[in-house]
Design a protein around this motif. Sequence first.
Motif, PDB file in Angstrom:
ATOM      1  N   ILE A 267       0.826  -1.217   0.000  1.00 19.72           N
ATOM      2  CA  ILE A 267       0.000   0.000   0.000  1.00 19.72           C
ATOM      3  C   ILE A 267       0.858   1.263   0.000  1.00 19.72           C
ATOM      4  CG2 ILE A 267      -1.863  -1.209   1.250  1.00 19.72           C
ATOM      5  CD1 ILE A 267      -1.067   0.490   3.700  1.00 19.72           C
ATOM      6  N   GLU A 268       2.198   1.101   0.116  1.00 23.58           N
ATOM      7  CA  GLU A 268       3.053   2.271   0.369  1.00 23.58           C
ATOM      8  C   GLU A 268       3.098   3.277  -0.783  1.00 23.58           C
ATOM      9  OE1 GLU A 268       3.889  -0.922   0.604  1.00 23.58           O
ATOM     10  OE2 GLU A 268       5.638  -1.389  -0.629  1.00 23.58           O
ATOM     11  N   HIS A 269       3.005   2.804  -2.027  1.00 26.47           N
ATOM     12  CA  HIS A 269       3.085   3.758  -3.142  1.00 26.47           C
ATOM     13  C   HIS A 269       1.804   4.594  -3.240  1.00 26.47           C
ATOM     14  CE1 HIS A 269       5.960   0.538  -5.003  1.00 26.47           C
ATOM     15  NE2 HIS A 269       6.473   1.116  -3.934  1.00 26.47           N
ATOM     16  N   LEU A 270       0.665   3.961  -2.866  1.00 22.30           N
ATOM     17  CA  LEU A 270      -0.602   4.704  -2.797  1.00 22.30           C
ATOM     18  C   LEU A 270      -0.566   5.693  -1.627  1.00 22.30           C
ATOM     19  CD1 LEU A 270      -3.615   5.210  -3.495  1.00 22.30           C
ATOM     20  CD2 LEU A 270      -4.175   3.284  -1.981  1.00 22.30           C
TER      21      LEU A 270
ATOM     22  N   ARG B 164      10.619   4.433  -9.622  1.00 22.19           N
ATOM     23  CA  ARG B 164      10.021   3.089  -9.621  1.00 22.19           C
ATOM     24  C   ARG B 164      10.723   2.158  -8.637  1.00 22.19           C
ATOM     25  NH1 ARG B 164      11.329   2.088 -15.654  1.00 22.19           N
ATOM     26  NH2 ARG B 164      13.008   3.429 -14.935  1.00 22.19           N
ATOM     27  N   THR B 165       9.959   1.151  -8.209  1.00 20.45           N
ATOM     28  CA  THR B 165      10.526   0.119  -7.361  1.00 20.45           C
ATOM     29  C   THR B 165      11.608  -0.633  -8.162  1.00 20.45           C
ATOM     30  OG1 THR B 165       9.918  -1.642  -5.833  1.00 20.45           O
ATOM     31  CG2 THR B 165       8.871  -1.699  -7.974  1.00 20.45           C
ATOM     32  N   PHE B 166      12.507  -1.279  -7.464  1.00 23.96           N
ATOM     33  CA  PHE B 166      13.586  -1.977  -8.180  1.00 23.96           C
ATOM     34  C   PHE B 166      13.886  -3.301  -7.492  1.00 23.96           C
ATOM     35  CE2 PHE B 166      16.885  -1.012  -5.034  1.00 23.96           C
ATOM     36  CZ  PHE B 166      16.382   0.140  -4.432  1.00 23.96           C
TER      37      PHE B 166
ATOM     38  N   LYS C 218      15.676   7.539  -4.617  1.00 24.80           N
ATOM     39  CA  LYS C 218      14.410   8.286  -4.614  1.00 24.80           C
ATOM     40  C   LYS C 218      13.237   7.354  -4.369  1.00 24.80           C
ATOM     41  CE  LYS C 218      15.730  12.415  -7.075  1.00 24.80           C
ATOM     42  NZ  LYS C 218      15.384  13.401  -8.104  1.00 24.80           N
ATOM     43  N   HIS C 219      13.315   6.137  -4.899  1.00 19.62           N
ATOM     44  CA  HIS C 219      12.209   5.199  -4.628  1.00 19.62           C
ATOM     45  C   HIS C 219      12.172   4.816  -3.152  1.00 19.62           C
ATOM     46  CE1 HIS C 219       8.915   2.547  -5.287  1.00 19.62           C
ATOM     47  NE2 HIS C 219       9.514   1.734  -4.429  1.00 19.62           N
ATOM     48  N   LYS C 220      13.346   4.591  -2.560  1.00 15.25           N
ATOM     49  CA  LYS C 220      13.360   4.242  -1.131  1.00 15.25           C
ATOM     50  C   LYS C 220      12.775   5.394  -0.303  1.00 15.25           C
ATOM     51  CE  LYS C 220      15.119   1.017   0.530  1.00 15.25           C
ATOM     52  NZ  LYS C 220      14.551  -0.314   0.888  1.00 15.25           N
TER      53      LYS C 220
ATOM     54  N   LEU D  66      10.518   7.510  -1.430  1.00 16.35           N
ATOM     55  CA  LEU D  66       9.072   7.426  -1.695  1.00 16.35           C
ATOM     56  C   LEU D  66       8.427   6.409  -0.745  1.00 16.35           C
ATOM     57  CD1 LEU D  66       7.528   6.890  -5.264  1.00 16.35           C
ATOM     58  CD2 LEU D  66       6.824   5.501  -3.330  1.00 16.35           C
ATOM     59  N   ASP D  67       9.047   5.225  -0.621  1.00 14.94           N
ATOM     60  CA  ASP D  67       8.530   4.200   0.295  1.00 14.94           C
ATOM     61  C   ASP D  67       8.433   4.755   1.722  1.00 14.94           C
ATOM     62  OD1 ASP D  67       8.241   2.113  -1.532  1.00 14.94           O
ATOM     63  OD2 ASP D  67      10.208   1.246  -1.096  1.00 14.94           O
ATOM     64  N   CYS D  68       9.487   5.456   2.138  1.00 15.90           N
ATOM     65  CA  CYS D  68       9.543   6.004   3.494  1.00 15.90           C
ATOM     66  C   CYS D  68       8.421   7.018   3.704  1.00 15.90           C
ATOM     67  CB  CYS D  68      10.922   6.642   3.711  1.00 15.90           C
ATOM     68  SG  CYS D  68      11.175   7.245   5.378  1.00 15.90           S
TER      69      CYS D  68
HETATM   70 ZN   LIG Z   1       8.320   0.703  -3.041  1.00 13.64          ZN
END
Ligand SMILES: [Zn+2]
Length: 321
Positions: free
Chosen positions: A77-80, A192-194, A240-242, A244-246
């Motif tokens: 749910i983290e990206h939402l 994006r996630t990686f 940047k993705h990490k 975003l997750d945070c």
């Molecule tokens: Zn992520």
Amino acid sequence: MLNFQRTLKRSVSFSGVGVHSGSVISVEIRPASANTGFVFQRTDLPNKPYIKADVNSVFDTTLATRIGSLEASVSTIEHLMAAFFGFGIDNAIISINNSEMPILDGSSVPFLTLFDEVGIEVLKEPRKVVVIEKVIEVVDEKNPSRFIRVEPSKKPLISYVIDFAGAAAIGRQSISMNYTAKAFCEEFSFARTFCLKEDIDYMHSRGLAKGGSMENAIVVSKTEGVMNRQGLRNDQEFVKHKTLDCIGDLHMLGMPILGHVIAHKAGHDLHNKLARAILAEVSCRSIFVPSAKEAARLKALLSFPKSLSEIERNLIGLAIG
Ligand SMILES: [Zn+2]
């Protein structure tokens, strides 16, 4: 208007593949009244149970953030949640017919684009903020080089360091940016996630990542580097993705944070532990509804875009692949 809660103006529906199940999943995000927070509803389960998304509902952080219980959960749910932060959304009901959110392109941009289409409604109730007044830190006991902390700061800031020594294409990256909705939309939302190609091979052998592809993740090979034909969207896309997750994980607090978040090789586990520690350790005085005067002083923290036209980066039509 700065310190008022927000929701979506209308409902928005979409569907997409779940990265682990490989199933096509349908989602509807509906407006919700003030003080609802974020509530998921599993429409595929008997009695269609509701699952409140908050700091304490997180029960698994192995590959993504999962809320609820073994009987009824929603993961990834983290990206939402990060996209909700980006548009300053405090309240929404999310109906979903599976146990994981669709991965879409692996970033938060598809959610921002959907929110942009339906618009934002400003509600009549004010929102709370949390002002950090002392250092709050969480360290991974097994690996003390992994930690996250938040320090008092006059400006909302976020710094993140990742270090993937085993994969040269990722390597060590660090970033320090404003922790504001505008900065999120402009600088983090598209990341994006990686994953490592070698890890995907292992996950496939365990029946996981069935829906994973280069359309929803950056795939990095230890020997061959980035496998996606069109490369990266940004030189610092990994860190940047990490971040975003945070930001998504910390938005489970349901309020913006005035402080400087500093993360070093952290992940969903530490992000959630920090969110819990913030709730446990801040004094009542530092979680409050700002007055109109205080809100003006906290403008950077409380300014949220109303549409993507306010964002100085073209997020629509990003290259995939
Ligand atoms: Zn992520």
